[in-house]
Design an enzyme around this catalytic site. Structure first.
Site, PDB file in Angstrom:
ATOM      1  N   ASP A 140       0.883  -1.205  -0.042  1.00  0.00           N
ATOM      2  CA  ASP A 140       0.012   0.134   0.154  1.00  0.00           C
ATOM      3  C   ASP A 140       0.866   1.328   0.170  1.00  0.00           C
ATOM      4  OD1 ASP A 140      -1.806   2.203   0.789  1.00  0.00           O
ATOM      5  OD2 ASP A 140      -2.946   0.656   1.784  1.00  0.00           O
ATOM      6  N   ASP A 152      -3.472   7.396  -3.269  1.00  0.00           N
ATOM      7  CA  ASP A 152      -3.303   6.318  -2.585  1.00  0.00           C
ATOM      8  C   ASP A 152      -3.675   5.146  -3.254  1.00  0.00           C
ATOM      9  OD1 ASP A 152      -3.380   4.609  -0.284  1.00  0.00           O
ATOM     10  OD2 ASP A 152      -4.661   5.752   0.727  1.00  0.00           O
ATOM     11  N   HIS A 164     -11.487   6.479   2.257  1.00  0.00           N
ATOM     12  CA  HIS A 164     -11.583   7.752   2.916  1.00  0.00           C
ATOM     13  C   HIS A 164     -11.518   8.888   1.798  1.00  0.00           C
ATOM     14  CE1 HIS A 164      -7.293   7.441   1.955  1.00  0.00           C
ATOM     15  NE2 HIS A 164      -7.241   6.035   2.112  1.00  0.00           N
ATOM     16  N   HIS A 192      -6.707  11.039   5.238  1.00  0.00           N
ATOM     17  CA  HIS A 192      -7.919  10.708   5.870  1.00  0.00           C
ATOM     18  C   HIS A 192      -8.727  12.049   6.158  1.00  0.00           C
ATOM     19  CE1 HIS A 192      -7.725   6.252   6.279  1.00  0.00           C
ATOM     20  NE2 HIS A 192      -6.372   6.710   6.001  1.00  0.00           N
ATOM     21  N   GLU A 226     -11.245   1.131  -0.820  1.00  0.00           N
ATOM     22  CA  GLU A 226     -10.117   0.165  -0.540  1.00  0.00           C
ATOM     23  C   GLU A 226     -10.852  -1.047   0.268  1.00  0.00           C
ATOM     24  OE1 GLU A 226      -6.923   1.161   2.167  1.00  0.00           O
ATOM     25  OE2 GLU A 226      -7.735   3.100   2.317  1.00  0.00           O
ATOM     26  N   GLU A 246      -6.859  -1.140  -3.812  1.00  0.00           N
ATOM     27  CA  GLU A 246      -7.029   0.253  -3.586  1.00  0.00           C
ATOM     28  C   GLU A 246      -7.097   1.258  -4.720  1.00  0.00           C
ATOM     29  OE1 GLU A 246      -4.870   2.026  -0.399  1.00  0.00           O
ATOM     30  OE2 GLU A 246      -6.348   3.845  -0.323  1.00  0.00           O
TER      31      GLU A 246
HETATM   32 MN    MN Z   1      -3.608   3.052   0.910  1.00  0.00          MN
HETATM   33 MN    MN Z   2      -6.081   4.550   1.703  1.00  0.00          MN
END
Ligand code: MN
Ligand code: MN
Length: 301
Positions: A86, A97, A157, A165, A191, A286
């Site tokens: 990630d 992200d 998020h 976030h 995600e 994600e």
């Molecule tokens: Mn992530």
């Molecule tokens: Mn994330």
């Protein structure tokens, strides 16, 4: 809501991620030190003109999130494992992200596919006005059709400048009390996390934490700790960082001593490693998307 410059920077961050997602399977192999994966990905992000938005997370098997290599890490990728990588990129604080799951035992394939397909279905349903709880319903439905269980206490998020976030959650299960809707022009990370049907389907904190964040400048007296804190504040602002990253400026000894003091004085905080509560393996997919009137645009693929 992003202005033109923000949108361009966010797209650039997403473009760097899209490129690195393709290289990623080559970077992860059984026996390889985890720290090599973290450092390779972080340096490629910088080479491509971005900055890591947070330390690269490498989650092996039941570790769902928040593991990055601490200094002097000896952990290697185990044979037959499933690994989530990630990572995030920012350009002037504008973030994207992503996460990819790779596996070294074919029995993990359906779980990884359930995560990818749940993400696909969520993205297809994502548009201005959609209730975020309904996205959770779609993710849960897809995951359960595969015979697996979503992780209920990890969420996607909303994303804003220098805020990974940013306040709104995209659940992986329906949340009856969550009436939030996506708005046009917002950026979201979606995600899904997937585990076995026999698992608890939730994560818990481990005692270890290797990812940190700045909290406050006041309350530290020691001069050495102050220098470490000022460097953290200047370089990372509100974004998460790894102890490894301090070693470009300080010796390991000074950084370690400073971090210990700063944690005690609550000038920095930490993110504990998250493990599936019943120690069952976890897959994750994600992407970051930009919300449009009738749909959304994937920024990271
Ligand atoms: Mn992530
Ligand atoms: Mn994330």
């Amino acid at each position: 809501m992003l202005d033109a410059e923000g949108l361009e920077s966010t797209r650039k961050a997403g473009g760097i991620i899209a490129k690195l997602r393709k290289d990623l399977p080559r970077m992860v192999s059984p026996g390889r030190p985890v720290v090599k994966i973290c450092e390779e990905l972080e340096s490629k992000i910088r080479e491509l003109g971005g900055q890591p938005a947070f330390p690269v997370n490498v989650g092996i098997n039941e570790i769902a999130a928040h593991y990055t290599s601490p200094p002097a890490d000896t952990l290697t990728i185990p044979q037959g494992s499933m690994v989530k990588v990630d990572f995030g990129v920012h350009v002037n604080g504008y973030l994207a992200d992503t996460a990819v799951t790779v596996f070294f035992d074919p029995t993990f394939e359906p779980m990884a596919r359930a995560a990818t397909e749940a993400l696909d279905h969520a993205i297809k349903a994502f548009h201005a006005g959609v209730k975020l709880s309904d996205i959770g319903r779609i993710i849960q439905g897809t995951v359960e059709r595969y015979g697996f269980r979503p992780i209920s206490n990890l969420t996607g998020h909303s994303i804003e400048r220098y805020a990974i976030h940013a306040g709104k959650s995209v659940p992986n299960v329906p949340q009856l009390l969550n009436s939030s809707k996506a708005l046009e022009g917002e950026v979201y990370a979606i995600e899904p996390f997937v585990t076995l049907e026999s698992a608890a389907g939730s994560v818990a904190n481990l005692p270890d934490a290797y990812i940190y964040r700045f909290v406050k400048l006041k309350g530290v007296k020691n001069e050495e700790s102050k220098r470490v804190l000022e460097d953290i504040h200047k370089r990372f602002l509100t974004l998460p960082f790894a102890a490894r990253w301090l070693e470009t400026k300080f010796s390991r000894e000074v950084a370690t001593r400073g971090m210990k003091d700063l944690l005690e004085k609550k000038c920095i905080g930490s993110y504990p490693v998250l493990v599936e509560e019943t120690r069952k393996p976890v897959a994750q997919a994600e992407h970051t998307v930009l919300v449009g009137k009738d749909g959304c645009t994937i920024l990271t693929g």
